[in-house]
Scaffold this active site. Sequence first.
Site, PDB file in Angstrom:
ATOM      1  N   GLU A 309       0.813  -1.213   0.000  1.00  0.00           N
ATOM      2  CA  GLU A 309       0.000   0.000   0.000  1.00  0.00           C
ATOM      3  C   GLU A 309       0.854   1.273   0.000  1.00  0.00           C
ATOM      4  O   GLU A 309       0.469   2.279  -0.615  1.00  0.00           O
ATOM      5  CB  GLU A 309      -0.936   0.009   1.202  1.00  0.00           C
ATOM      6  CG  GLU A 309      -0.233  -0.056   2.550  1.00  0.00           C
ATOM      7  CD  GLU A 309      -1.221   0.065   3.708  1.00  0.00           C
ATOM      8  OE1 GLU A 309      -2.128   0.899   3.616  1.00  0.00           O
ATOM      9  OE2 GLU A 309      -1.081  -0.684   4.687  1.00  0.00           O
ATOM     10  N   LYS A 361      12.015 -10.824  -7.550  1.00  0.00           N
ATOM     11  CA  LYS A 361      13.143 -10.744  -8.486  1.00  0.00           C
ATOM     12  C   LYS A 361      14.516 -10.956  -7.837  1.00  0.00           C
ATOM     13  O   LYS A 361      15.523 -11.048  -8.559  1.00  0.00           O
ATOM     14  CB  LYS A 361      13.140  -9.374  -9.170  1.00  0.00           C
ATOM     15  CG  LYS A 361      13.386  -8.206  -8.230  1.00  0.00           C
ATOM     16  CD  LYS A 361      13.452  -6.885  -8.982  1.00  0.00           C
ATOM     17  CE  LYS A 361      13.819  -5.749  -8.049  1.00  0.00           C
ATOM     18  NZ  LYS A 361      13.953  -4.477  -8.784  1.00  0.00           N
ATOM     19  N   LYS A 403      17.742 -13.477 -16.700  1.00  0.00           N
ATOM     20  CA  LYS A 403      18.032 -14.652 -15.874  1.00  0.00           C
ATOM     21  C   LYS A 403      17.148 -15.838 -16.233  1.00  0.00           C
ATOM     22  O   LYS A 403      17.350 -16.958 -15.745  1.00  0.00           O
ATOM     23  CB  LYS A 403      17.894 -14.286 -14.398  1.00  0.00           C
ATOM     24  CG  LYS A 403      18.951 -13.286 -13.946  1.00  0.00           C
ATOM     25  CD  LYS A 403      18.692 -12.772 -12.559  1.00  0.00           C
ATOM     26  CE  LYS A 403      19.784 -11.780 -12.151  1.00  0.00           C
ATOM     27  NZ  LYS A 403      19.872 -10.603 -13.036  1.00  0.00           N
ATOM     28  N   ASN A 440      20.074  -6.195 -16.079  1.00  0.00           N
ATOM     29  CA  ASN A 440      20.030  -5.466 -14.815  1.00  0.00           C
ATOM     30  C   ASN A 440      19.587  -4.032 -15.053  1.00  0.00           C
ATOM     31  O   ASN A 440      20.044  -3.374 -15.993  1.00  0.00           O
ATOM     32  CB  ASN A 440      21.416  -5.476 -14.153  1.00  0.00           C
ATOM     33  CG  ASN A 440      21.759  -6.851 -13.621  1.00  0.00           C
ATOM     34  OD1 ASN A 440      21.467  -7.864 -14.258  1.00  0.00           O
ATOM     35  ND2 ASN A 440      22.379  -6.896 -12.461  1.00  0.00           N
ATOM     36  N   VAL A 441      18.734  -3.554 -14.179  1.00  0.00           N
ATOM     37  CA  VAL A 441      18.194  -2.207 -14.303  1.00  0.00           C
ATOM     38  C   VAL A 441      18.876  -1.302 -13.280  1.00  0.00           C
ATOM     39  O   VAL A 441      18.774  -1.526 -12.074  1.00  0.00           O
ATOM     40  CB  VAL A 441      16.672  -2.199 -14.103  1.00  0.00           C
ATOM     41  CG1 VAL A 441      16.135  -0.781 -14.231  1.00  0.00           C
ATOM     42  CG2 VAL A 441      16.003  -3.114 -15.126  1.00  0.00           C
TER      43      VAL A 441
END
Length: 603
Positions: A309, A361, A403, A440-441
């Site tokens: 939330e 993740k 991945k 990868n971010v």
Amino acid sequence: MTYYNRLITLVLFDAMIVVTAVFLSYWLLNPLDEIPAFALIGGLVLLLFHYFYTAFLKQYKKAWEYVTASEMFHLFRAMAFALISTSICQLYFTHYLYLRELFITGILYMVMIGYSRLAWRVYFNPKIKRPSDNKRTLIVGAGSAGTMITSRLLKSNHIKLVPVAFVDDDKTKLGLEIFNIPVVATTNDISQVVEEYKIEHIVIAIPSLKREDMNTILSECTKTTVKTQIVPSLEEIVHGNVPINELQDIQMEDLLGRSPVQLDDKGILETIVESTILVTGAGGSIGSEICRQIMKYNPAKIVLLGHGENSIYAIEMELLEIYEDKIEIVTEIADIQDRRRMFEVMDHHRPKIVYHAAAHKHVPLMESNPKEALKNNILGTRNVADAAEGSGVNTFVMVSSDKAVNPTSIMGASKCIAEMMISYKSSSSHTKFVTVRFGNVLGSNGSVIPLFKKQIKKGGPLTVTHPEMVRYFMTIPEASRLVIQAGVLAKGGEVFVLDMGEPVKIVDFAKKLIQLSGYKVEDIGLTFTGIRPGEKLFEELLGADEVYEEQVYPKIHIGKPRDVNWHAIQDIISTYDVMSEETLKERMLCLANNRVGNEIHVS
């Protein structure tokens, strides 16, 4: 000084100057005579016209401590109008024009008014700082942004930086001085300039710089041990995210060495405008950025779905601040593992496009919790996909990971199996089901870059798993754009992959971040902790049997849809709760790797 105090001061100064100009001009021409009445009346008329034109051209509203050539031009224009109007009045009422008196009065009047404004600037303008009290700073870029930043640094007392030299690749500027600061060399000579001028700080002031050129300049900066900052990019300035004169620390995306991927704005607009869009995981790093990007294309409604939330509230408030009166923004607090709830939400909102970004993740955490990985990434995906299909969604885009290719981790295996389900559903559904896969971010929740910055702030060391660990990297906006673009390109069953260039060594990223933060690598230190459970030294973007030779869109590759063992997926879903964790891991990895071919790098 308040506005009214400034106004009264300028009005009184101008009155004194006009009277003085009239008296001086008559005295210079007639040193022994008394000043006649017509001269006094002419001076009063000139003063009234001066007030009128100066107020009309808003010269009394100018901040004269920052006077520029433009303001001075408008001031002289007001004075010229006042002199011309006074001459016309004199000719009309006396039928005679006192040219000598008007000429000398005009010269004195313009010179004294002009100097009064320049004196105001000299007196009230902030005093220039000296290098002895501040860090000696090199400005990279002697263009408009560089001069603006330099002016601000010279006048600001709370920013302890003082420019002492410029470098610029425009050779016509070499040898020139800006604010008495020399342009001494090109960007190829940054390290030599730092040594020669005892530079303690570097500011890169070229907002329009391409990523490849930025990487070249940053490579020169890393040859020094000087902290480097940059002015914001043009995109950030245009969107109002940050003012041009605010310095920013170097971000790791600045080191990618390639330009960011651009979108087909027209195609996206036609797909999204006036549509209802639903985003799962809308409070996460990727999900929230997808929402920000979508809002630019004017959907009729966006549904923010998430389990947390606080994160959903945060993105809702952010979007409402900008789009409250333009786009309907709806929140749904829901768990994608709750199948009935997913059907309720989809049936109620009937979205045209669903972007499915909700997932577990974190690789090491999922190794310890394989059943949670299956429940969220596989069952949750099935629930959202089935609900989307049941409510007639046009396009379903699932966010996946590199991945999922030849997975060695439970997280990768769970995403791979989720991809299988999406591919299977696309073969028999009116809904277009597609997957977007990326590496990868940078800067996402739990990524390595925020950890590195935190460790540098604490004084080190930086923890790297392995000296040979390499990864593909992309920015959060790039990842989100790829997801949105996939929704436009989707025909059903595809796996979309961004061309992210060559993979990068994590240890190289760590070293560059240390150096650009103003430290030596040996001062901060590097510690190798070993590969964590489930991790690989390198990642892949497409399996060998997935690859099409051509790009489906500039910088975007597409994978071929393949056969899926649906019965094996159904079997593992129906029996996972009675398996041991070790058995479940083995079966998930076996199922995932039977699908994926040999390694291939997209470059």
